[in-house]
Design a protein around this motif. Structure first.
Motif, short mmCIF file in Angstrom:
data_model
loop_
_atom_site.label_atom_id
_atom_site.label_comp_id
_atom_site.label_asym_id
_atom_site.label_seq_id
_atom_site.Cartn_x
_atom_site.Cartn_y
_atom_site.Cartn_z
N GLY A 1 -4.54 -5.55 6.93
CA GLY A 1 -4.88 -4.46 6.03
C GLY A 1 -3.69 -3.59 5.67
O GLY A 1 -2.70 -3.51 6.41
N THR A 2 -3.80 -2.94 4.52
CA THR A 2 -2.77 -1.98 4.08
C THR A 2 -3.48 -0.77 3.48
O THR A 2 -4.46 -0.91 2.74
CB THR A 2 -1.80 -2.64 3.07
OG1 THR A 2 -0.75 -1.72 2.75
CG2 THR A 2 -2.49 -3.06 1.78
N GLN A 3 -3.00 0.41 3.83
CA GLN A 3 -3.66 1.65 3.41
C GLN A 3 -3.25 2.01 1.98
O GLN A 3 -2.07 2.03 1.64
CB GLN A 3 -3.28 2.80 4.35
CG GLN A 3 -3.82 4.16 3.95
CD GLN A 3 -5.32 4.26 4.12
OE1 GLN A 3 -5.86 3.88 5.17
NE2 GLN A 3 -6.01 4.80 3.11
N VAL A 4 -4.25 2.32 1.18
CA VAL A 4 -4.03 2.87 -0.17
C VAL A 4 -4.68 4.25 -0.21
O VAL A 4 -5.85 4.39 0.12
CB VAL A 4 -4.65 1.96 -1.25
CG1 VAL A 4 -4.65 2.64 -2.61
CG2 VAL A 4 -3.91 0.64 -1.31
N THR A 5 -3.89 5.23 -0.58
CA THR A 5 -4.38 6.60 -0.68
C THR A 5 -4.11 7.10 -2.10
O THR A 5 -2.98 7.04 -2.57
CB THR A 5 -3.70 7.52 0.33
OG1 THR A 5 -3.93 7.02 1.65
CG2 THR A 5 -4.25 8.94 0.24
N VAL A 6 -5.17 7.58 -2.74
CA VAL A 6 -5.05 8.12 -4.09
C VAL A 6 -5.39 9.60 -4.03
O VAL A 6 -6.52 9.98 -3.74
CB VAL A 6 -5.96 7.40 -5.09
CG1 VAL A 6 -5.73 7.93 -6.51
CG2 VAL A 6 -5.74 5.89 -5.04
N SER A 7 -4.38 10.41 -4.27
CA SER A 7 -4.56 11.85 -4.13
C SER A 7 -3.55 12.58 -4.98
O SER A 7 -2.43 12.11 -5.19
CB SER A 7 -4.39 12.25 -2.66
OG SER A 7 -4.44 13.65 -2.51
N SER A 8 -3.94 13.73 -5.46
CA SER A 8 -3.01 14.56 -6.22
C SER A 8 -2.27 15.51 -5.28
O SER A 8 -1.39 16.24 -5.71
CB SER A 8 -3.75 15.35 -7.30
OG SER A 8 -4.80 16.10 -6.73
N GLN B 1 -8.19 5.94 -8.79
CA GLN B 1 -8.97 7.15 -8.61
C GLN B 1 -9.09 7.45 -7.12
O GLN B 1 -8.95 6.54 -6.29
CB GLN B 1 -10.36 6.97 -9.24
CG GLN B 1 -10.32 6.70 -10.73
CD GLN B 1 -9.63 7.83 -11.50
OE1 GLN B 1 -9.81 9.01 -11.20
NE2 GLN B 1 -8.83 7.46 -12.50
N PRO B 2 -9.37 8.69 -6.77
CA PRO B 2 -9.51 9.02 -5.34
C PRO B 2 -10.51 8.13 -4.61
O PRO B 2 -10.32 7.84 -3.42
CB PRO B 2 -9.97 10.48 -5.37
CG PRO B 2 -9.36 11.02 -6.63
CD PRO B 2 -9.44 9.89 -7.62
N GLU B 3 -11.54 7.67 -5.30
CA GLU B 3 -12.53 6.81 -4.64
C GLU B 3 -12.00 5.41 -4.35
O GLU B 3 -12.68 4.62 -3.69
CB GLU B 3 -13.82 6.73 -5.47
CG GLU B 3 -13.61 6.33 -6.92
CD GLU B 3 -13.50 7.53 -7.84
OE1 GLU B 3 -12.96 8.59 -7.41
OE2 GLU B 3 -13.95 7.40 -9.00
N GLY C 1 0.82 -1.20 0.00
CA GLY C 1 0.00 0.00 0.00
C GLY C 1 0.85 1.25 0.00
O GLY C 1 2.07 1.20 0.15
N GLY C 2 0.20 2.38 -0.18
CA GLY C 2 0.92 3.64 -0.17
C GLY C 2 0.11 4.72 -0.85
O GLY C 2 -1.11 4.64 -0.95
N LEU C 3 0.83 5.72 -1.33
CA LEU C 3 0.21 6.88 -1.98
C LEU C 3 0.40 6.79 -3.49
O LEU C 3 1.51 6.50 -3.96
CB LEU C 3 0.85 8.17 -1.45
CG LEU C 3 0.41 9.47 -2.10
CD1 LEU C 3 -1.06 9.75 -1.82
CD2 LEU C 3 1.28 10.62 -1.62
N ALA C 4 -0.67 7.02 -4.21
CA ALA C 4 -0.60 7.08 -5.67
C ALA C 4 -1.37 8.30 -6.15
O ALA C 4 -2.30 8.77 -5.48
CB ALA C 4 -1.19 5.82 -6.29
N HIS C 5 -0.97 8.82 -7.29
CA HIS C 5 -1.69 9.93 -7.91
C HIS C 5 -2.85 9.37 -8.72
O HIS C 5 -2.81 8.20 -9.15
CB HIS C 5 -0.76 10.73 -8.81
CG HIS C 5 0.32 11.43 -8.08
ND1 HIS C 5 0.08 12.36 -7.09
CD2 HIS C 5 1.67 11.34 -8.18
CE1 HIS C 5 1.23 12.82 -6.62
NE2 HIS C 5 2.21 12.20 -7.27
N PRO C 6 -3.88 10.15 -8.93
CA PRO C 6 -4.96 9.69 -9.83
C PRO C 6 -4.40 9.28 -11.18
O PRO C 6 -3.56 9.98 -11.75
CB PRO C 6 -5.85 10.93 -9.93
CG PRO C 6 -5.63 11.67 -8.65
CD PRO C 6 -4.17 11.45 -8.33
N GLY C 7 -4.86 8.12 -11.66
CA GLY C 7 -4.34 7.56 -12.89
C GLY C 7 -3.13 6.66 -12.70
O GLY C 7 -2.70 6.00 -13.64
N GLY C 8 -2.62 6.65 -11.49
CA GLY C 8 -1.43 5.85 -11.21
C GLY C 8 -1.74 4.41 -10.86
O GLY C 8 -2.89 3.96 -10.97
N SER C 9 -0.70 3.70 -10.45
CA SER C 9 -0.81 2.27 -10.17
C SER C 9 -0.15 1.92 -8.85
O SER C 9 0.79 2.59 -8.41
CB SER C 9 -0.14 1.45 -11.28
OG SER C 9 -0.74 1.68 -12.53
#
Length: 130
Positions: free
Chosen positions: A123-130, A87-89, A9-17
């Motif tokens: 669990g592992t946190q996934v955050t999608v944010s610009s 996506q952020p959702e 898990g981690g941080l990704a930008h919208p459209g990322g993987s």
């Protein structure tokens, strides 16, 4: 000790993987289907994908179909979830789990009733944010 451990898990930008992994121990990995769920605070846990014990059946919820791919390596006791076009959702805590069945034939049941699934990871946190 029977357990599942998620990673990736981690941080990704919208459209990322991102690629999540679920590693099992203390159980005969090749005997069981593995599910991925996700949960946003204040919301019900949502089942999103299932892979049968021998990878013959792959199930996806509509919310992730075409973007997420589930796969497994029974020699390594792992199940991966490749997540593309994030996506952020998609922001949530992601969990792997197994009801100790071989197939995904009951996926509709367990997606709707996660409380009946037998074994969960932390669990592992996934955050999608610009």
């Amino acid at each position: 000790q029977v357990q599942l451990v998620e990673s990736g898990g981690g941080l990704a930008h919208p459209g990322g993987s991102l690629r999540l992994s679920c590693t099992g121990s203390g159980l005969i990995w090749g005997d069981y289907s593995i599910y991925w769920f996700r949960q946003v605070p204040g919301k019900e846990r949502e089942g999103i994908s299932c892979i049968s014990n021998n990878s013959s059946s792959l199930i996806y919820q509509d919310s992730v179909k075409g973007r997420f791919t589930i796969s497994r390596n029974n020699a390594k006791n792992t199940v991966d979830l490749q997540m593309n076009s994030l996506q952020p959702e998609d922001t949530a805590v992601y969990y792997c789990a197994t009801p100790f069945h071989q197939t995904c034939a009951s996926s509709t049941y367990y997606f709707a009733r996660p409380q009946h699934v037998g074994l969960w990871g932390e669990g592992t946190q996934v955050t999608v944010s610009s």
